[in-house]
Structure formats: C-alpha cells, structure tokens
Design an enzyme around this catalytic site. Structure first.
Site, short mmCIF file in Angstrom:
data_model
loop_
_atom_site.label_atom_id
_atom_site.label_comp_id
_atom_site.label_asym_id
_atom_site.label_seq_id
_atom_site.Cartn_x
_atom_site.Cartn_y
_atom_site.Cartn_z
CG ASP A 43 -0.36 -0.08 2.52
OD1 ASP A 43 0.87 -0.26 2.60
OD2 ASP A 43 -1.09 0.03 3.53
CD GLU A 180 7.76 -0.43 7.59
OE1 GLU A 180 6.87 -1.20 7.17
OE2 GLU A 180 7.92 0.73 7.19
O1 KIV Z 1 3.57 -1.11 1.68
C1 KIV Z 1 4.72 -1.58 1.62
O2 KIV Z 1 5.44 -1.38 0.65
C2 KIV Z 1 5.19 -2.40 2.73
C3 KIV Z 1 6.63 -2.78 2.76
C4 KIV Z 1 7.52 -1.63 2.85
C5 KIV Z 1 6.90 -3.80 3.79
O3 KIV Z 1 4.42 -2.74 3.57
#
Ligand code: KIV
Length: 262
Positions: A43, A180
């Site tokens: 997202d 994260e």
């Molecule tokens: O939305 C995203 O790109 C993510 C990653 C950075 C793990 O959740």
C-alpha cells in the site's frame, strides 16, 4: 514460481528470502525475469505512485487495479498484496469480500498490519486457504497513532509487545511476518522464536529475508533516502540523461533518422 510453504523451508535451509514492492505491469515484467522470491503490491503505492504523504489514502479499488497490472506482468512470481487502511477492520464479512477481490485480481497472499483485532480474521482466511503475511513494528497505517514514521520496539515494554504480536500472528496461521523499523536485536529475537520466516525492512540482518521498495532500490526518488534502504542504481540521473539525450536529438535534428522513418 515459489509457493507459500516454500518460504518456511527456505528459512529452515538458511536461504534468505528477497522481497520487492511492485505496482505496475512494466516493472513486474522486469522483476519476473529476476531472481527475486516474492513481489509485494504494497500500500506504499499510495505514496510512491500517487504522491500521498502516507499509506492511508490507498483504497481497495487501487490495490485491486495495481495487483491486476502486476499479475499480468509477473506471471512466474509469488505475489502478495497489502490490505489497505481499515479495509480489514469492518467485520468479518466485509473483510473477506476485500480479500476475495484482491485474490481475484491475481494475488497469491495478502498482508495486513498488526495483530490485535486481526487474529480471528487471519485464522479464518488461513482456514479458507489464503496465505497471510503479518506485519509488526512500524505499521504505517497507524502513523497517526505512532506519531510519525518512527522506529518501534525501543523500550522493553514495546519490544515485548511486538514480540508477543509476532507470536500471536504465527499462532493465527500467518506463513510469514514483515518486521519494519525495529532494533536489529529484536529482529533476531523474533526470528529465533518463530518457525515462520521474518522479512525485515530496517530490522537488521538476522532475519529470514529482506524487503525493499523498488523505487528506493532503483534510486527513482531522490528526495527520499531512508536509513534502512539501499540504492542499487541512480535511476533519476539515468532517466534524466536519457530524456535530455532525446530532447537534444529532437532539437539538433539527429532524431529521427532514416531508420526510424517510413
Ligand atoms: O507497503 C509496503 O510497501 C510495505 C513494505 C515496505 C513492507 O508494507
């Protein structure tokens, strides 16, 4: 194509897992020819592709459209799609409709943020045959609650909360968890405690795999250079150079030549 159960085997065999975000057909076609293990239709596309300040404006329609484009291009890759902000917090039935749309669009798995309040849905999805990826630590959909995009798990109490969240996600049936922006030591602790693989982004090197945003890796966003990311290409300069070469040749009459003409 690697499948959901292959990733736990990769962890057991000590083989690191590479994950990259992708949002469109042309980059999906390139990633399809690479050795990358998993594509994430994150997202983060709200920010990277649509210029928003955070991921909150990502909608189900947007995730479905981008997943369809990626699936057309990356026919040989395992594709996971993020469930966007609040789309999985509106009750079981509505959440399942969202997952249904994303899977119909071409995803092989879904990812959602946080454990609290999501465990029943995750268990139901897994029971229904849908691989689920968890996501703990900095969960960007909670940016306003967290007070910004900040590293998490710094205090003992918060580190324990993140560890327990990861354990409960594994129990609910997730086949993998994104970690994260947490201290490297916490990334290692969680990875050691879980059977399922962990995929880190700013979680150190003692995790089962790493995920990066494609545009950060390719250097396509010169204003954004987060500490946890690594730029493998200077995409902005390369693209600017190509555009200016074209502009020069149009203006000096070197393009088109007879080979480009009918
Ligand atoms: O939305 C995203 O790109 C993510 C990653 C950075 C793990 O959740």
């Amino acid at each position: 194509m690697k499948k959901a159960p292959d990733f736990e085997k990769m962890k057991n065999d000590g083989l690191p897992i590479s994950v990259i975000t992708c949002y469109d057909y042309w980059s999906a076609k390139i990633i399809n020819q690479s050795n990358i293990d998993i594509i994430l239709v994150g997202d983060s596309l709200a920010m990277v592709m649509h210029g928003h300040k955070n991921t909150i404006p990502a909608t189900v329609d947007l995730m479905v459209t981008h997943t369809e484009s990626v699936a057309r291009g990356a026919t040989d890759k395992f594709i996971a799609t993020d469930l966007p902000f609040l789309s999985y917090r509106k009750g079981m039935s509505q959440s399942i409709d969202v997952v249904h749309r994303v899977m119909e669009a071409g995803a092989h798995a879904v990812k959602l943020e946080g454990a609290a309040g999501n465990l029943e849905l995750i268990a139901h999805l897994v029971e229904s045959g849908i691989p689920v990826i968890g996501h703990v630590g900095l969960v960007p959909q909670s940016v306003h609650m967290l007070g910004g995009f900040k590293a998490q798990g710094i205090t003992d109490e918060n580190a324990e909360y993140i560890l327990q969240s990861a354990i409960s996600l594994e129990k609910a049936g997730c086949f993998s968890i994104v970690l994260e922006c947490i201290p490297a030591i916490l990334g290692k602790t969680i990875t050691d405690r879980l059977k399922i693989p962990t995929i880190g982004i700013g979680a150190g090197s003692n995790v089962s795999g790493q995920v990066l945003v494609l545009h950060d890796l390719l250097g396509l966003n010169s204003e954004f250079k987060p500490k946890f990311s690594k730029q493998y290409l200077n995409g902005v300069d390369l693209i600017k150079c190509a555009l200016n070469d074209f502009d020069d040749e149009v203006k000096n009459g070197n393009f088109p030549t007879s080979t480009h003409s009918f």
